[in-house]
Design a protein around this motif. Structure first.
Motif, mmCIF file in Angstrom:
data_model
loop_
_atom_site.group_PDB
_atom_site.id
_atom_site.type_symbol
_atom_site.label_atom_id
_atom_site.label_comp_id
_atom_site.label_asym_id
_atom_site.label_seq_id
_atom_site.Cartn_x
_atom_site.Cartn_y
_atom_site.Cartn_z
ATOM 1 N N GLU A 134 37.907 34.412 51.989
ATOM 2 C CA GLU A 134 38.115 33.511 52.848
ATOM 3 C C GLU A 134 39.192 34.775 54.021
ATOM 4 N N ALA A 135 39.046 34.934 55.061
ATOM 5 C CA ALA A 135 40.261 35.909 56.209
ATOM 6 C C ALA A 135 41.383 35.293 55.564
ATOM 7 N N GLN A 136 42.216 35.605 55.575
ATOM 8 C CA GLN A 136 43.717 35.972 55.643
ATOM 9 C C GLN A 136 44.198 36.286 56.903
ATOM 10 N N GLY A 137 45.059 35.356 57.696
ATOM 11 C CA GLY A 137 45.739 36.426 59.010
ATOM 12 C C GLY A 137 44.654 36.756 59.783
ATOM 13 N N GLU A 138 45.199 37.579 61.106
ATOM 14 C CA GLU A 138 44.566 38.652 61.886
ATOM 15 C C GLU A 138 44.959 40.053 60.916
ATOM 16 N N ASP A 139 45.780 40.906 60.188
ATOM 17 C CA ASP A 139 45.512 42.000 59.811
ATOM 18 C C ASP A 139 44.688 42.564 59.161
ATOM 19 N N ALA A 183 42.515 35.864 43.856
ATOM 20 C CA ALA A 183 43.267 37.656 45.001
ATOM 21 C C ALA A 183 43.593 37.594 45.596
ATOM 22 N N ILE A 184 44.396 37.836 46.445
ATOM 23 C CA ILE A 184 45.578 37.333 48.170
ATOM 24 C C ILE A 184 45.366 39.531 48.097
ATOM 25 N N VAL A 185 44.747 39.861 49.247
ATOM 26 C CA VAL A 185 44.816 40.738 49.361
ATOM 27 C C VAL A 185 45.292 41.296 51.214
ATOM 28 N N SER A 186 46.941 41.750 50.918
ATOM 29 C CA SER A 186 47.430 41.635 52.062
ATOM 30 C C SER A 186 47.565 43.518 52.507
ATOM 31 N N GLY A 222 43.884 40.696 56.245
ATOM 32 C CA GLY A 222 43.895 40.468 55.107
ATOM 33 C C GLY A 222 42.427 39.092 54.063
ATOM 34 N N THR A 223 43.025 39.361 52.472
ATOM 35 C CA THR A 223 41.316 38.569 52.134
ATOM 36 C C THR A 223 41.463 38.260 51.150
ATOM 37 N N SER A 224 41.417 36.675 51.193
ATOM 38 C CA SER A 224 41.384 36.070 49.394
ATOM 39 C C SER A 224 40.258 35.600 48.513
ATOM 40 N N ILE A 225 40.067 36.049 47.348
ATOM 41 C CA ILE A 225 39.309 35.093 47.067
ATOM 42 C C ILE A 225 38.905 34.986 45.469
ATOM 43 N N ARG A 226 38.559 34.054 46.062
ATOM 44 C CA ARG A 226 38.706 32.631 44.375
ATOM 45 C C ARG A 226 37.858 32.944 43.515
ATOM 46 N N LEU A 227 37.806 33.090 42.425
ATOM 47 C CA LEU A 227 37.270 33.327 40.997
ATOM 48 C C LEU A 227 37.439 32.482 40.021
ATOM 49 N N ILE A 228 35.828 31.419 39.777
ATOM 50 C CA ILE A 228 35.931 30.393 38.856
ATOM 51 C C ILE A 228 34.648 30.332 37.970
ATOM 52 N N GLY A 229 35.160 31.232 36.419
ATOM 53 C CA GLY A 229 33.937 31.075 35.376
ATOM 54 C C GLY A 229 33.597 30.478 35.243
ATOM 55 N N LEU A 230 32.218 31.001 33.929
ATOM 56 C CA LEU A 230 32.000 29.002 33.271
ATOM 57 C C LEU A 230 33.135 28.676 31.917
ATOM 58 N N ASN A 231 34.211 29.160 31.934
ATOM 59 C CA ASN A 231 35.736 28.841 31.483
ATOM 60 C C ASN A 231 36.735 27.365 32.288
ATOM 61 N N PRO A 279 40.780 47.121 51.596
ATOM 62 C CA PRO A 279 39.823 45.876 50.535
ATOM 63 C C PRO A 279 39.180 44.873 51.562
ATOM 64 N N ALA A 280 38.366 45.406 52.387
ATOM 65 C CA ALA A 280 37.235 44.653 52.555
ATOM 66 C C ALA A 280 35.932 45.107 51.564
ATOM 67 N N ALA A 281 36.078 46.809 51.190
ATOM 68 C CA ALA A 281 34.864 47.110 50.023
ATOM 69 C C ALA A 281 35.011 46.642 48.747
ATOM 70 N N TRP A 282 35.746 46.549 48.507
ATOM 71 C CA TRP A 282 36.754 46.019 47.270
ATOM 72 C C TRP A 282 36.365 43.949 47.014
ATOM 73 N N ALA A 283 36.489 43.372 48.302
ATOM 74 C CA ALA A 283 36.439 42.352 48.125
ATOM 75 C C ALA A 283 34.683 41.884 48.175
ATOM 76 N N ALA A 284 34.153 43.263 48.337
ATOM 77 C CA ALA A 284 32.658 43.241 48.685
ATOM 78 C C ALA A 284 31.669 43.529 47.034
ATOM 79 N N SER A 285 32.474 44.361 47.118
ATOM 80 C CA SER A 285 32.514 44.421 46.026
ATOM 81 C C SER A 285 32.855 43.535 44.427
ATOM 82 N N VAL A 286 33.557 43.434 44.369
ATOM 83 C CA VAL A 286 33.907 42.033 43.512
ATOM 84 C C VAL A 286 33.162 41.480 43.652
ATOM 85 N N SER A 287 32.825 40.293 44.710
ATOM 86 C CA SER A 287 31.986 38.908 44.736
ATOM 87 C C SER A 287 30.631 39.879 44.429
#
Length: 203
Positions: free
Chosen positions: A159-164, A181-184, A166-175, A138-146
């Protein structure tokens, strides 16, 4: 020769009256002087200060940029529910394509709901749960997406999600259509939940 007038110096050039000088005595308004830039070293005054001119130019450029941006986004934004649904779905598909491996399973719980502005329009609320095979990082994918989305000019908040892990990635484009994406991580694999809310459109 009148006594109260001094004799003209014969060495001075004679000044013949012209059409412009002949009308000087008949002006209704006094002649206005153009603003003069003070010499170097003297303080500036009023609107002729360099800082004022610079900020005025910056303000004009920003206003023009905002007007052009709003005009472009409005002209390309879908107005129908079908177009808005396709727009949100395309963003989710594009993000899914960045996964290192295709998901093992996909569960789609997307629905169409009334628009939040209480009008007669509707909007598409996307929700997909992607189950990934064990070994997903999850961490590698989140960094690549970012990195990739920030390079495209998107706003990315991670943002980190929980203690396991998990990661939350919020994306907002020009539109301005958000995609989250919530990774668990789990013992049987990792799930990635995609959520998005489309624009309001007519059915």
């Amino acid at each position: 020769m009148p006594e109260d007038r001094a004799p003209r110096d014969p060495q001075l050039p004679s000044r013949e009256p012209t059409a412009a000088t002949a009308l000087d005595g008949f002006r209704l308004l006094p002649r206005r002087k153009l603003p003069v830039i003070p010499p170097k070293g003297e303080p500036w005054a009023g609107l002729l200060r360099p800082a004022t001119l610079v900020w005025l130019g910056i303000g004009i450029v920003l206003v023009v940029a905002v007007v052009i941006g709003l005009t472009t986004s409005r002209s390309s934004a879908p107005t129908t529910l079908e177009g808005a649904t396709a727009e949100a779905s395309a963003q989710a598909d594009e993000l899914t394509a960045t996964l290192p491996a295709p998901p093992v399973s996909v569960q789609d719980s997307s629905v169409v709901e009334p628009c939040v502005d209480e009008s007669d329009r509707q909007q598409y609320e996307l929700e997909r749960v992607l189950t990934l095979a064990p070994g997903f990082d999850p961490a590698a994918w989140a960094a690549s997406v970012s990195d990739s989305y920030e390079a495209k000019g998107w706003s990315v908040v991670t943002e980190a999600q929980g203690e396991d892990g998990g990661t939350s990635i919020r994306l907002i484009g020009l539109n301005l259509v958000p995609l989250t994406a919530i990774v668990s991580p789990g013992d049987d694999g990792t799930t990635v939940t995609l959520r998005s809310i489309s624009r309001c459109g007519t059915a």
